[in-house]
Design a protein around this motif. Structure first.
Motif, mmCIF file in Angstrom:
data_model
loop_
_atom_site.group_PDB
_atom_site.id
_atom_site.type_symbol
_atom_site.label_atom_id
_atom_site.label_comp_id
_atom_site.label_asym_id
_atom_site.label_seq_id
_atom_site.Cartn_x
_atom_site.Cartn_y
_atom_site.Cartn_z
ATOM 1 N N CYS A 1 0.832 -1.197 0.000
ATOM 2 C CA CYS A 1 0.000 0.000 0.000
ATOM 3 C C CYS A 1 0.867 1.247 0.000
ATOM 4 O O CYS A 1 2.057 1.194 0.324
ATOM 5 C CB CYS A 1 -0.954 0.005 1.196
ATOM 6 S SG CYS A 1 -0.129 0.107 2.787
ATOM 7 N N ALA A 2 0.264 2.344 -0.399
ATOM 8 C CA ALA A 2 0.945 3.646 -0.440
ATOM 9 C C ALA A 2 0.140 4.619 0.409
ATOM 10 O O ALA A 2 -1.070 4.779 0.192
ATOM 11 C CB ALA A 2 1.013 4.147 -1.885
ATOM 12 N N ILE A 3 0.775 5.217 1.391
ATOM 13 C CA ILE A 3 0.098 6.118 2.322
ATOM 14 C C ILE A 3 0.846 7.444 2.378
ATOM 15 O O ILE A 3 2.070 7.459 2.527
ATOM 16 C CB ILE A 3 0.031 5.502 3.749
ATOM 17 C CG1 ILE A 3 -0.657 4.134 3.722
ATOM 18 C CG2 ILE A 3 -0.698 6.440 4.714
ATOM 19 C CD1 ILE A 3 -0.703 3.430 5.078
ATOM 20 N N ASN A 4 0.095 8.533 2.254
ATOM 21 C CA ASN A 4 0.662 9.867 2.453
ATOM 22 C C ASN A 4 0.576 10.171 3.947
ATOM 23 O O ASN A 4 -0.521 10.234 4.509
ATOM 24 C CB ASN A 4 -0.168 10.867 1.631
ATOM 25 C CG ASN A 4 0.424 12.261 1.654
ATOM 26 O OD1 ASN A 4 1.240 12.586 2.528
ATOM 27 N ND2 ASN A 4 0.031 13.081 0.698
ATOM 28 N N ARG B 1 -5.041 3.463 9.328
ATOM 29 C CA ARG B 1 -4.550 2.810 8.099
ATOM 30 C C ARG B 1 -3.247 2.068 8.342
ATOM 31 O O ARG B 1 -3.020 0.990 7.796
ATOM 32 C CB ARG B 1 -4.416 3.845 6.978
ATOM 33 C CG ARG B 1 -5.775 4.252 6.466
ATOM 34 C CD ARG B 1 -5.749 5.266 5.342
ATOM 35 N NE ARG B 1 -7.135 5.490 4.916
ATOM 36 C CZ ARG B 1 -7.564 6.518 4.205
ATOM 37 N NH1 ARG B 1 -6.707 7.449 3.803
ATOM 38 N NH2 ARG B 1 -8.835 6.629 3.876
#
Lengths: 245, 245
Positions: free
Chosen positions: B133-136, B150
């Protein structure tokens, strides 16, 4: 002569999405290794040997590339999309891990490419414009139960999602189960996009709600993108806002 | 003359990672719009106006681009990495959604690029070779509690993770909290990689365990990649196997 291996991403199909770095690697190679349709994207020339192999022989292909590099060849392993996303880079390091110790000292490089989900997102608008995850829906290399668990947790996290290998002839029913889980976790109004043959002349894009989605909308040439609760259609575009209220 | 807007990804820094599609768009543009350091990557030429803007004015910049396109200009909005990943594509569609109806009919295209996490993964080996996953991590546009949630769910799902905007001067403490959560959910032996200035001459890569990680290892120019339980180091490479037992 000192050999090397570079694992290069050719992008999703359109040659204008190949980076200059990858073109340069191919121009310096003595040998190209890869799955048949990817190797066929490389222009033949004198001094360049093309080694085509079938699907599902990733480890054999990786070992072959490493053996040739240790003999002094300059080897490019071609991969579609980005080699690091459900493609050949991991397979190469698996082969290194389980091969002769000397392979760890080889000149190995991974050259990134435009992966299918980001090419699909660009064609659709910006459905992955907020936090998202990427899941390979094939259970060839992991238990299906783990895939179900990840779908549920990703839904609960409010991630947009991109699915690789959503459906194949050998496992036609699992994607229907995935859609059921998504409807339970994300609600039936969430948008789902099917992007087939992205950036190729045969490209086909379809966006519906989870209520309307049926398994037959996907096959192995399709990348599926599921939005989060805020994902919306504006005119012909699908996008996910940066902001969460 | 009919105008257009193309939102183009310049990749992480190395010019050899810019696609031919993006180069072509820039060569046909009358106007370039973007954050100062990205606009400065475009070669000035006669007939091309460069509009530099500050950070955090994404919507103003998007509206400016759309206004110029509706006046017949050919506008490229330059973005680093991929415009669809925590960058300008979503901001542009937000401006379209909230702007004059005619903007929806403009010729708008998103041109993908090599996003930072995939460039960093390639430099490290293949840490994102399995589901991820990619999280800011910035809470400018979402509540910090949602980021914590998250992180926990991503850890429970066994995703590898990539973090954009992990830490800045205005929020120096949150990344330490993120590391605490990761240690709780993923265990202290999980590998974490800090990739700073990826593909630039100043690139710096560091891989440690979560037990050893400290917040000061990251800043705004760093992409952080956390492995899953199977992620390992083989020689100088970090990779996540494709297979889960």
């Amino acid at each position: 002569m000192s050999g090397w291996v570079q694992v290069a991403g050719l992008g999703p199909g359109d040659d204008r999405l190949v980076t200059a770095e990858v073109q340069e690697a191919i121009s310096q190679a003595t040998d190209i290794v890869g799955y048949i349709p990817y190797v066929r994207r490389v222009e033949p020339r004198a001094g360049l040997t093309l080694h085509e192999s079938d699907n599902r022989v990733e480890l054999d292909r990786a070992r072959h590339a490493l053996e040739m590099a240790s003999q002094g060849k300059r080897v490019v392993v071609v991969s579609s999309g980005d080699p690091g996303v459900f493609a050949m880079a991991s397979a190469l390091f698996e082969a290194v891990e389980n091969g002769p110790k000397a392979w760890q000292d080889l000149d190995i490089r991974i050259l990134p490419g435009i992966t299918a989900m980001l090419a699909a997102a660009a064609q659709l608008g910006a459905p992955l414009g907020h936090d998202f995850c990427a899941i390979n829906l094939s259970d060839n290399l992991k238990p299906w139960e783990l895939i179900e668990k990840r779908l549920r947790l990703a839904g609960q996290a409010g991630f947009a999602m991109a699915f690789y290998n959503p459906r194949s002839k050998s496992r036609p029913h699992q994607f229907g189960r995935a859609l059921e889980i998504l409807r339970e976790e994300c609600g039936t109004n969430t948008l789902i996009s099917f992007a087939k043959d992205v950036t190729k002349p045969t490209q086909n894009l379809l966006t519906v709600t989870l209520a309307e989605a049926v398994p037959e909308m996907a096959d192995m040439r399709t990348v599926v993108i599921v939005g989060n609760a805020d994902t919306r259609q504006i005119g012909r575009f699908v996008y996910t806002p940066r902001q969460v209220q």
